[in-house]
Design an enzyme around this catalytic site. Structure first.
Site, PDB file in Angstrom:
ATOM      1  N   PRO A  63      85.202 -42.316 -19.334  1.00  0.00           N
ATOM      2  CG  PRO A  63      83.260 -43.141 -18.340  1.00  0.00           C
ATOM      3  CD  PRO A  63      84.248 -42.020 -18.260  1.00  0.00           C
TER       4      PRO A  63
ATOM      5  CG  HIS B 125      77.993 -46.867 -16.924  1.00  0.00           C
ATOM      6  ND1 HIS B 125      77.184 -45.741 -16.846  1.00  0.00           N
ATOM      7  CD2 HIS B 125      78.304 -46.994 -18.247  1.00  0.00           C
ATOM      8  CE1 HIS B 125      77.032 -45.227 -18.068  1.00  0.00           C
ATOM      9  NE2 HIS B 125      77.695 -45.968 -18.923  1.00  0.00           N
ATOM     10  N   GLY B 126      76.260 -45.815 -13.507  1.00  0.00           N
ATOM     11  CA  GLY B 126      74.837 -45.637 -13.174  1.00  0.00           C
ATOM     12  C   GLY B 126      74.174 -44.604 -14.069  1.00  0.00           C
ATOM     13  CB  ALA B 127      75.535 -42.269 -16.354  1.00  0.00           C
ATOM     14  CG  HIS B 128      75.413 -42.087 -20.099  1.00  0.00           C
ATOM     15  ND1 HIS B 128      76.716 -42.254 -20.463  1.00  0.00           N
ATOM     16  CD2 HIS B 128      75.361 -40.881 -19.481  1.00  0.00           C
ATOM     17  CE1 HIS B 128      77.435 -41.212 -20.067  1.00  0.00           C
ATOM     18  NE2 HIS B 128      76.623 -40.352 -19.465  1.00  0.00           N
TER      19      HIS B 128
ATOM     20  CE1 TYR C 134      73.772 -48.355 -22.701  1.00  0.00           C
ATOM     21  CE2 TYR C 134      75.032 -46.600 -21.675  1.00  0.00           C
ATOM     22  CZ  TYR C 134      74.608 -47.269 -22.809  1.00  0.00           C
ATOM     23  OH  TYR C 134      75.012 -46.841 -24.052  1.00  0.00           O
TER      24      TYR C 134
ATOM     25  N   GLY D  57      87.267 -27.321 -32.921  1.00  0.00           N
ATOM     26  CA  GLY D  57      88.266 -26.472 -32.247  1.00  0.00           C
ATOM     27  C   GLY D  57      87.785 -25.586 -31.100  1.00  0.00           C
TER      28      GLY D  57
ATOM     29  N   GLY E 287      86.616 -36.422 -22.440  1.00  0.00           N
ATOM     30  CA  GLY E 287      86.321 -37.567 -23.286  1.00  0.00           C
ATOM     31  C   GLY E 287      86.949 -37.430 -24.654  1.00  0.00           C
ATOM     32  NE  ARG E 288      82.600 -35.523 -27.547  1.00  0.00           N
ATOM     33  CZ  ARG E 288      81.660 -34.623 -27.789  1.00  0.00           C
ATOM     34  NH1 ARG E 288      81.162 -34.509 -28.990  1.00  0.00           N
ATOM     35  NH2 ARG E 288      81.218 -33.844 -26.815  1.00  0.00           N
TER      36      ARG E 288
HETATM   37  C1  LIG Z   1      83.046 -42.863 -28.318  1.00  0.00           C
HETATM   38  C2  LIG Z   1      82.414 -42.608 -26.982  1.00  0.00           C
HETATM   39  C3  LIG Z   1      82.136 -43.677 -26.155  1.00  0.00           C
HETATM   40  C4  LIG Z   1      81.569 -43.452 -24.882  1.00  0.00           C
HETATM   41  N1  LIG Z   1      81.376 -44.531 -24.032  1.00  0.00           N
HETATM   42  C5  LIG Z   1      80.996 -44.310 -22.744  1.00  0.00           C
HETATM   43  C6  LIG Z   1      81.001 -45.366 -21.795  1.00  0.00           C
HETATM   44  O1  LIG Z   1      81.379 -46.518 -22.068  1.00  0.00           O
HETATM   45  N2  LIG Z   1      80.591 -45.078 -20.531  1.00  0.00           N
HETATM   46  C7  LIG Z   1      80.173 -43.830 -20.165  1.00  0.00           C
HETATM   47  O2  LIG Z   1      79.806 -43.617 -19.003  1.00  0.00           O
HETATM   48  N3  LIG Z   1      80.200 -42.805 -21.043  1.00  0.00           N
HETATM   49  C8  LIG Z   1      80.618 -43.002 -22.299  1.00  0.00           C
HETATM   50  N4  LIG Z   1      80.721 -41.940 -23.175  1.00  0.00           N
HETATM   51  C9  LIG Z   1      80.464 -40.583 -22.678  1.00  0.00           C
HETATM   52  C10 LIG Z   1      81.779 -39.935 -22.224  1.00  0.00           C
HETATM   53  O3  LIG Z   1      82.298 -40.551 -21.066  1.00  0.00           O
HETATM   54  C11 LIG Z   1      81.596 -38.442 -21.905  1.00  0.00           C
HETATM   55  O4  LIG Z   1      80.703 -38.300 -20.843  1.00  0.00           O
HETATM   56  C12 LIG Z   1      81.092 -37.663 -23.109  1.00  0.00           C
HETATM   57  O5  LIG Z   1      81.830 -37.991 -24.283  1.00  0.00           O
HETATM   58  C13 LIG Z   1      81.174 -36.166 -22.859  1.00  0.00           C
HETATM   59  O6  LIG Z   1      82.512 -35.797 -22.670  1.00  0.00           O
HETATM   60  P1  LIG Z   1      83.346 -35.067 -23.866  1.00  0.00           P
HETATM   61  O7  LIG Z   1      82.486 -33.947 -24.314  1.00  0.00           O
HETATM   62  O8  LIG Z   1      84.607 -34.626 -23.186  1.00  0.00           O
HETATM   63  O9  LIG Z   1      83.551 -36.064 -24.948  1.00  0.00           O
HETATM   64  C14 LIG Z   1      81.250 -42.146 -24.453  1.00  0.00           C
HETATM   65  C15 LIG Z   1      81.521 -41.080 -25.312  1.00  0.00           C
HETATM   66  C16 LIG Z   1      82.112 -41.292 -26.553  1.00  0.00           C
HETATM   67  C17 LIG Z   1      82.432 -40.111 -27.428  1.00  0.00           C
END
Ligand SMILES: Cc1cc2nc3c(=O)[nH]c(=O)nc-3n(C[C@H](O)[C@H](O)[C@H](O)COP(=O)(O)O)c2cc1C
Length: 374
Positions: free
Chosen positions: A33, A177-180, A182, A317, A341-342
Site C-alpha cells: 500500500p 491498517h494497523g501499522a506505522h 496511525y 539499483g 513498494g517503491r
Molecule cells: C510513497 C509511499 C507511500 C506509502 N504509503 C503507505 C500507506 O498508505 N500505507 C502503508 O501501510 N504503508 C505505506 N507505505 C509503506 C510501504 O507500504 C512499504 O511498507 C515501504 O515502502 C517499504 O517497502 P519498499 O521498500 O518495497 O518500498 C508507503 C511507502 C511509500 C514509499
C-alpha cells in the site's frame, strides 16, 4: 526483450500460485500500500484506476491500494488522499476494481484512520482536532482529549462500514491498517496509549481496539472474505520502536488479533533481511507465521539496496542481490507472500521483468516517480 532463463528459474518460486480456503492468487507478489495523493476531494479518478490496472496487467498477484480513509471527520492526514465513503469515491473505487479484474488481477483496499497524525495545517477551514486513544501525538505531545468510549465505538463501526462497502463494490478482501503509528497503532503503542480503561493497560490490553475493529469487520463481511491485518514494530518517529521486544511478547500481542479473525498478517519492516530477534534469522513475517500459523506477507526494500530511511527515501539499483536473499528465505517457507513498494511504484512492469528474468531491465527507484501516477 529476451527472457533470461537462469534468472527466471531462480525467481520461479515467487510465481507459484497461492491458495487457501479464502484467497487464491496467481503468484506471491503483492503491491504494498502506498499513499499517492492523486484523488482530488478524496475521489479516485480514472487515472488512479489506470495506475492499479497497469500493475495487474503486468502480473502482480495481489494489489493492496494506498491507504484510503474511513468515514470520520478527521481520518485523513492530508488532502487528496482517497476516501472510502461517499458515493463519488466509492464509484471511483468500483472502477478501480473493475479495471483490475478485467486485467486478471486481484485487489484489496487498505482502510485507514491516521489518528493524531492528522496534519491540521493542511485543513485550514476546519477547527476539528485530531483524535487518538490518549490525545497524544507520536512524540507524546497532547493534541486533544482522550477518546471517549462512545467515540471509540463509532470508529469501530467506521472500519466495519468500510469493509462492508469493500465487499459490496467487488474488492477481493480488505486490509486493516494497523501499522506505522496511525490510529490503531496508537492504541498498540505505550507512548501514545496511556489509558487505564479496557482499551489501555498492558500489551494485550492495548490490542483491544484492534480486536474490536477486526471483529466488527468480520461481522460485516462474513466468514469467507479475506481480512489482512498490517502491523509494524517501527514508527515514523522511531525506527527502533518495538511493540514486542521478544518472541513471547509478540506471541501475546498477535494471539488476540488472530483469534479475532485475521486471515493474513502483513508484517511491515523496512528491510526484509533483518532478523527480528536475536538468536534466529527469522524476520517479523517469519516469526508471525510461526507464532500464529497464519500466512504472512513480508515487505521492506525488495528490489532496492538502500535502506528505507524515510517514506520518500531514494532506493538505488542492486536489485538482484536482495532478490536472491528474498527467494532463499521464501523457499525455506519463512513467509507466503512478498509485498513490493517503491520498486513497483517506479516500474509497473517490475513483476513481469522479474518473472521473465529480465533483471538487467529493472530500474533504480527515482524520487521523481512519486510526482506522477505512471
Ligand atoms: C510513497 C509511499 C507511500 C506509502 N504509503 C503507505 C500507506 O498508505 N500505507 C502503508 O501501510 N504503508 C505505506 N507505505 C509503506 C510501504 O507500504 C512499504 O511498507 C515501504 O515502502 C517499504 O517497502 P519498499 O521498500 O518495497 O518500498 C508507503 C511507502 C511509500 C514509499
Amino acid at each position: 526483450m529476451s527472457v533470461n532463463s537462469t534468472a527466471a528459474n531462480a525467481a520461479a518460486p515467487l510465481f507459484e500460485p497461492f491458495a487457501n480456503e479464502k484467497l487464491k492468487l496467481d503468484n506471491r507478489i503483492v503491491m504494498a500500500p502506498m499513499t499517492r495523493g492523486f484523488s482530488p476531494n478524496g475521489v479516485p479518478g480514472p487515472d488512479v484506476a489506470g495506475y492499479y490496472r497497469r500493475r495487474a496487467e503486468n502480473g502482480v498477484g495481489l494489489l493492496i491500494t494506498e491507504g484510503t480513509v474511513i468515514n470520520h471527520p478527521v481520518a485523513a492526514a492530508d488532502r487528496n488522499v482517497p476516501h472510502f465513503y461517499g458515493e463519488a469515491a466509492l464509484e471511483g473505487w468500483a472502477r478501480v476494481v473493475r479495471e483490475v479484474h478485467e486485467a486478471g488481477g486481484k485487489i484489496i483496499p487498505q482502510i485507514w484512520h491516521v489518528g493524531t497524525a492528522r496534519q491540521r495545517e493542511k485543513f485550514p477551514e476546519s477547527d476539528a482536532a485530531p483524535i487518538g486513544p490518549s490525545g497524544l501525538s507520536l512524540t507524546g505531545d497532547k493534541v486533544s482529549e482522550p477518546l471517549t468510549t462512545e467515540e471509540i465505538r463509532g470508529l469501530v463501526q467506521g472500519y466495519a462500514q468500510a469493509a462492508a462497502d469493500a465487499k459490496r463494490i467487488g474488492f477481493d478482501g480488505v486490509e486493516i491498517h494497523g501499522a506505522h503509528g496511525y490510529l490503531i497503532d496508537q492504541f498498540f503503542w505505550e507512548t501514545t496509549n496511556k489509558r487505564t480503561d479496557e482499551y489501555g493497560g498492558d500489551r494485550v490490553g492495548r490490542t483491544r481496539f484492534a480486536v474490536e475493529v477486526i471483529e466488527a469487520v468480520r461481522a460485516a463481511v462474513g466468514p469467507d472474505f479475506p481480512i489482512v491485518f498490517r502491523f509494524s514494530q517501527w514508527k515514523p518517529v522511531d525506527y527502533g520502536a518495538k511493540l514486542a521486544p521478544t518472541p513471547e511478547a509478540l506471541a501475546a500481542f498477535l494471539a488476540p488479533l488472530a483469534a479475532a479473525g485475521v486471515d493474513v498478517f502483513h508484517c511491515s519492516t523496512r528491510r526484509f533481511w533483518e532478523p527480528e530477534f536475536e538468536g534466529s534469522d527469522l524476520n517479523l513475517a517469519g516469526w508471525t507465521k510461526q507464532l500464529t500459523g497464519k500466512p504472512t506477507i513480508t515487505v521492506g526494500s525488495v528490489g532496492l539496496d538502500s535502506e528505507f530511511t524515510s517514506l520518500f527515501a531514494e532506493g538505488k539499483g542492486g536489485q538482484t542481490a536482495s532478490l536472491e536473499a528474498l527467494i532463499e528465505r521464501f523457499a525455506r517457507g519463512e513467509f507466503d507472500l512478498v509485498a513490493v513498494g517503491r520498486a513497483l511504484l517506479n516500474d509497473p512492469a517490475w513483476a513481469k521483468k522479474v518473472r521473465e528474468g529480465r533483471t538487467e531491465e529493472l530500474q533504480a527507484f527515482e524520487r521523481e516517480a512519486l510526482a506522477s501516477l505512471s
